[in-house]
Motif scaffolding. Sequence first.
Motif, short mmCIF file in Angstrom:
data_model
loop_
_atom_site.label_atom_id
_atom_site.label_comp_id
_atom_site.label_asym_id
_atom_site.label_seq_id
_atom_site.Cartn_x
_atom_site.Cartn_y
_atom_site.Cartn_z
N LYS A 126 25.53 42.00 45.04
CA LYS A 126 24.33 41.21 44.74
C LYS A 126 24.63 39.72 44.83
O LYS A 126 23.80 38.94 45.28
CB LYS A 126 23.84 41.54 43.32
N ASP A 127 25.83 39.36 44.38
CA ASP A 127 26.16 37.93 44.30
C ASP A 127 27.62 37.72 44.73
O ASP A 127 28.54 38.19 44.05
CB ASP A 127 25.96 37.45 42.85
N TYR A 128 27.81 37.04 45.84
CA TYR A 128 29.17 36.78 46.34
C TYR A 128 29.76 35.50 45.76
O TYR A 128 30.94 35.21 45.98
CB TYR A 128 29.16 36.68 47.86
N SER A 129 28.96 34.76 45.03
CA SER A 129 29.46 33.49 44.51
C SER A 129 30.60 33.67 43.51
O SER A 129 31.38 32.75 43.28
CB SER A 129 28.32 32.70 43.85
N ILE A 130 30.70 34.87 42.93
CA ILE A 130 31.80 35.10 41.99
C ILE A 130 33.16 35.06 42.69
O ILE A 130 34.20 34.88 42.05
CB ILE A 130 31.64 36.46 41.25
N PHE A 131 33.12 35.20 44.02
CA PHE A 131 34.37 35.11 44.80
C PHE A 131 34.47 33.82 45.60
O PHE A 131 35.58 33.42 45.98
CB PHE A 131 34.49 36.31 45.75
N THR A 132 33.36 33.18 45.87
CA THR A 132 33.41 31.94 46.64
C THR A 132 33.55 30.72 45.73
O THR A 132 33.95 29.64 46.21
CB THR A 132 32.14 31.77 47.50
N ASP A 182 43.44 36.25 52.08
CA ASP A 182 43.50 34.89 52.64
C ASP A 182 42.15 34.47 53.20
O ASP A 182 41.73 33.31 53.05
CB ASP A 182 44.57 34.82 53.74
N SER A 183 41.46 35.41 53.83
CA SER A 183 40.14 35.10 54.39
C SER A 183 39.13 34.80 53.28
O SER A 183 38.34 33.84 53.39
CB SER A 183 39.64 36.26 55.26
N ILE A 184 39.14 35.61 52.22
CA ILE A 184 38.21 35.39 51.10
C ILE A 184 38.46 34.02 50.46
O ILE A 184 37.52 33.26 50.18
CB ILE A 184 38.36 36.50 50.04
N LEU A 185 39.72 33.71 50.25
CA LEU A 185 40.06 32.45 49.58
C LEU A 185 39.83 31.23 50.47
O LEU A 185 39.86 30.10 49.98
CB LEU A 185 41.52 32.50 49.12
N SER A 186 39.61 31.47 51.75
CA SER A 186 39.40 30.34 52.67
C SER A 186 37.95 29.88 52.72
O SER A 186 37.65 28.83 53.30
CB SER A 186 39.86 30.71 54.08
N VAL A 187 37.02 30.67 52.14
CA VAL A 187 35.61 30.31 52.20
C VAL A 187 35.11 29.87 50.82
O VAL A 187 35.61 30.33 49.79
CB VAL A 187 34.75 31.49 52.71
N THR A 188 34.14 28.98 50.83
CA THR A 188 33.55 28.48 49.57
C THR A 188 32.05 28.75 49.52
O THR A 188 31.35 28.26 48.64
CB THR A 188 33.79 26.97 49.43
N LYS A 189 31.56 29.51 50.48
CA LYS A 189 30.16 29.93 50.46
C LYS A 189 30.06 31.31 51.11
O LYS A 189 31.02 31.79 51.70
CB LYS A 189 29.29 28.92 51.21
N GLU A 190 28.89 31.92 50.98
CA GLU A 190 28.72 33.29 51.48
C GLU A 190 29.01 33.36 52.98
O GLU A 190 28.63 32.47 53.74
CB GLU A 190 27.30 33.77 51.19
N HIS A 191 29.70 34.44 53.35
CA HIS A 191 30.13 34.62 54.74
C HIS A 191 29.79 36.06 55.15
O HIS A 191 29.90 36.99 54.36
CB HIS A 191 31.63 34.36 54.86
N ASP A 192 29.40 36.23 56.41
CA ASP A 192 28.99 37.56 56.88
C ASP A 192 30.10 38.60 56.75
O ASP A 192 29.82 39.80 56.62
CB ASP A 192 28.55 37.48 58.36
N GLU A 245 37.05 36.16 38.82
CA GLU A 245 37.12 37.11 39.93
C GLU A 245 37.96 36.56 41.09
O GLU A 245 38.79 37.26 41.66
CB GLU A 245 35.72 37.48 40.43
N ARG A 246 37.73 35.30 41.41
CA ARG A 246 38.50 34.67 42.49
C ARG A 246 39.98 34.55 42.10
O ARG A 246 40.86 34.77 42.94
CB ARG A 246 37.90 33.30 42.82
N ASN A 247 40.21 34.22 40.84
CA ASN A 247 41.59 34.12 40.36
C ASN A 247 42.31 35.48 40.41
O ASN A 247 43.52 35.54 40.63
CB ASN A 247 41.63 33.56 38.93
N ASN A 248 41.54 36.55 40.19
CA ASN A 248 42.14 37.88 40.28
C ASN A 248 42.70 38.15 41.68
O ASN A 248 43.74 38.80 41.83
CB ASN A 248 41.10 38.96 39.93
N ILE A 249 42.00 37.69 42.68
CA ILE A 249 42.49 37.86 44.04
C ILE A 249 43.80 37.11 44.23
O ILE A 249 44.77 37.63 44.80
CB ILE A 249 41.44 37.39 45.07
N VAL A 250 43.84 35.88 43.72
CA VAL A 250 45.07 35.08 43.82
C VAL A 250 46.23 35.80 43.14
O VAL A 250 47.33 35.90 43.69
CB VAL A 250 44.86 33.68 43.20
N MET A 251 45.97 36.31 41.94
CA MET A 251 47.03 36.96 41.17
C MET A 251 47.46 38.28 41.80
O MET A 251 48.66 38.59 41.86
CB MET A 251 46.55 37.22 39.73
N ASN A 252 46.51 39.06 42.27
CA ASN A 252 46.82 40.40 42.77
C ASN A 252 47.42 40.41 44.16
O ASN A 252 47.97 41.43 44.60
CB ASN A 252 45.56 41.27 42.74
#
Length: 235
Positions: free
Chosen positions: A186-192, A88-98, A197-204
């Motif tokens: 290296k790149d968090y944009s694949i999840f933001t 839920d936290s990952i899906l709530s952000v649209t840019k890199e987060h600490d 990759e982001r869809n995998n989180i939704v599905m899983n």
Amino acid sequence: MFRFFRQIRQQLLGDGKNTKYLRYALGEIILVVIGILLALQINNWNEDRKSRNFEVEMLQQIRVNLLQDRIALSQIAENGKRALRAADSILSVTKEHDSLPFWLARFMHFSRFQPLTNGYEVLKSKGLDQIHNKELRFMLGTYYDDRIKFIGQAIKDIEWEFMNEWLPILKRNVVSFTFGESAVLKDYSIFTNEGLERNNIVMNKDNYRGSVVYIEEGLLLIDSLLEIIDQELKK
């Protein structure tokens, strides 16, 4: 037997000369019969005692096994809830987060579970009817022969996802990785950003949610079993 004694009695009354002898013989027969009945009763007591001792031994072993299962499953359920919160936290952000390295590591996580069944397997080999409480017999079968299989498969599904979906992503993008703790990429944009990759989180998320439900149902069953076993051991 009563007919036999009546015949003896008639002989006693019918022939005074043999009365003393027949009374002696009748006494001997009665003593033998009493001895046989006592021997049978003692044997029954011994068998009942052996059966009860075996039942107590098995219940004690199964109780230990269930307590160990409960500890392991409680931790796995907590890991699943932590993974759902992380998703839920990952899906709530649209840019890199600490916190992304920590959230991702909590979601890209799996547990293994090996139920302890040695007590139940010994009991099954001797016959479940060694447990006199019918409700307890049914509940033991439900847990060991049914519920635990669903729980085990749900947990394995999470491991399959890690090995087949998350591990390839990590290999392509990871900078450093501590299992369950941190995943520096290296790149968090694949999840933001929107993408596979982001869809995998939704599905899983659904697999995690399902596994937590199965485990919590199993924990309730374990608690019920432990309560009944404790009652039986106090008898």
